[in-house]
Design an enzyme around this catalytic site. Structure first.
Site, PDB file in Angstrom:
ATOM      1  N   CYS A 173      67.816  43.929  -4.671  1.00  9.92           N
ATOM      2  CA  CYS A 173      67.043  45.081  -4.187  1.00  9.92           C
ATOM      3  C   CYS A 173      67.304  45.314  -2.696  1.00  9.92           C
ATOM      4  CB  CYS A 173      65.546  44.843  -4.425  1.00  9.92           C
ATOM      5  SG  CYS A 173      64.506  46.234  -3.897  1.00  9.92           S
ATOM      6  N   ARG A 221      69.821  52.291 -10.217  1.00 13.56           N
ATOM      7  CA  ARG A 221      70.375  51.400 -11.246  1.00 13.56           C
ATOM      8  C   ARG A 221      69.297  50.786 -12.136  1.00 13.56           C
ATOM      9  NH1 ARG A 221      73.340  47.815  -6.847  1.00 13.56           N
ATOM     10  NH2 ARG A 221      71.278  48.196  -5.951  1.00 13.56           N
TER      11      ARG A 221
HETATM   12 CO    CO Z   1      65.206  47.990  -5.210  1.00 13.30          CO
END
Ligand code: CO
Length: 208
Positions: free
Chosen positions: A101, A46
């Site tokens: 993340c 992404r």
């Molecule tokens: Co990440």
């Protein structure tokens, strides 16, 4: 077995559309690349470097790994950095983390995840170093966001501690190292304002 025909079809369409807007684009690009930026980002699908900053092929040199980590013994990352600084002479090295993340979250939560735990250990170092500051944040998501930011700042330091960047500064080649974080929620980048562009900003112990 699938031959991934859909990807080849998309590639033909993309190539044709680029040639329509600039018939010489690929010919010029094949002759040389001259990027001003090195992007060190997360492998997360992404967070695609070129698209986020609206740059064309040839305009940004890219290295990505899980959680955008710069390790002093990682020959892959160091080789990219050396080529970018010494040969391409990029003016900016940008470490780009992102909120949400998975690497940061997995490092924070711990547990047994196999081989990758050895890689994520680098994030746990950051967590450990800033434990009091992180513990003071009540909300878990906000705490993870802060760890994303602290990780970027730590990696900015690691880039600056390399012989590659310090030798560039010693020969008065301008290289600025920046730390940014990207939001998956709104697609916006934030500058963490931790830019380093000279030796005096580096602690004595890390100077070459
Ligand atoms: Co990440």
């Amino acid at each position: 077995m699938s031959k991934l025909d859909n990807l080849f079809e998309k590639n033909r369409q993309w190539s044709a559309s680029v040639k329509t807007s600039d018939p010489d684009f690929f010919r010029k690009l094949a002759a040389q690349q001259n990027p001003e930026y090195l992007w060190i980002g997360c492998s997360d699908s992404r967070v695609p470097a070129n698209q986020i900053v609206g740059l064309l092929p040839g305009e940004i040199f890219v290295h990505r790994n899980v959680a955008n980590i710069v390790v002093h013994t990682d020959l892959n990352c160091l080789s990219v950095l050396q080529f970018a600084v010494d040969v391409l002479r990029v003016k900016h090295v940008i470490v780009v983390g992102h909120y949400g993340c998975g690497g940061i979250r997995t490092a924070y939560d711990g547990g047994d995840n196999g081989l990758i735990d050895n890689w994520l250990r680098n994030i746990q170092d950051v967590h450990h170093r800033h434990r009091a500051r992180l513990d003071a944040v009540q909300d878990r998501e906000e705490r993870l966001n802060l760890l994303c930011e602290l990780n970027v700042m730590a990696q900015v330091g690691h880039v600056c501690h390399t012989t590659i960047v310090q030798n560039a500064w010693a020969r008065e080649q301008p290289v600025a190292v920046h730390g940014w974080v990207y939001s998956l929620v709104d697609g916006q980048l934030k500058d963490l304002e931790c830019t380093v562009d000279r030796l005096e900003q580096i602690p004595d112990a890390y100077r070459v």
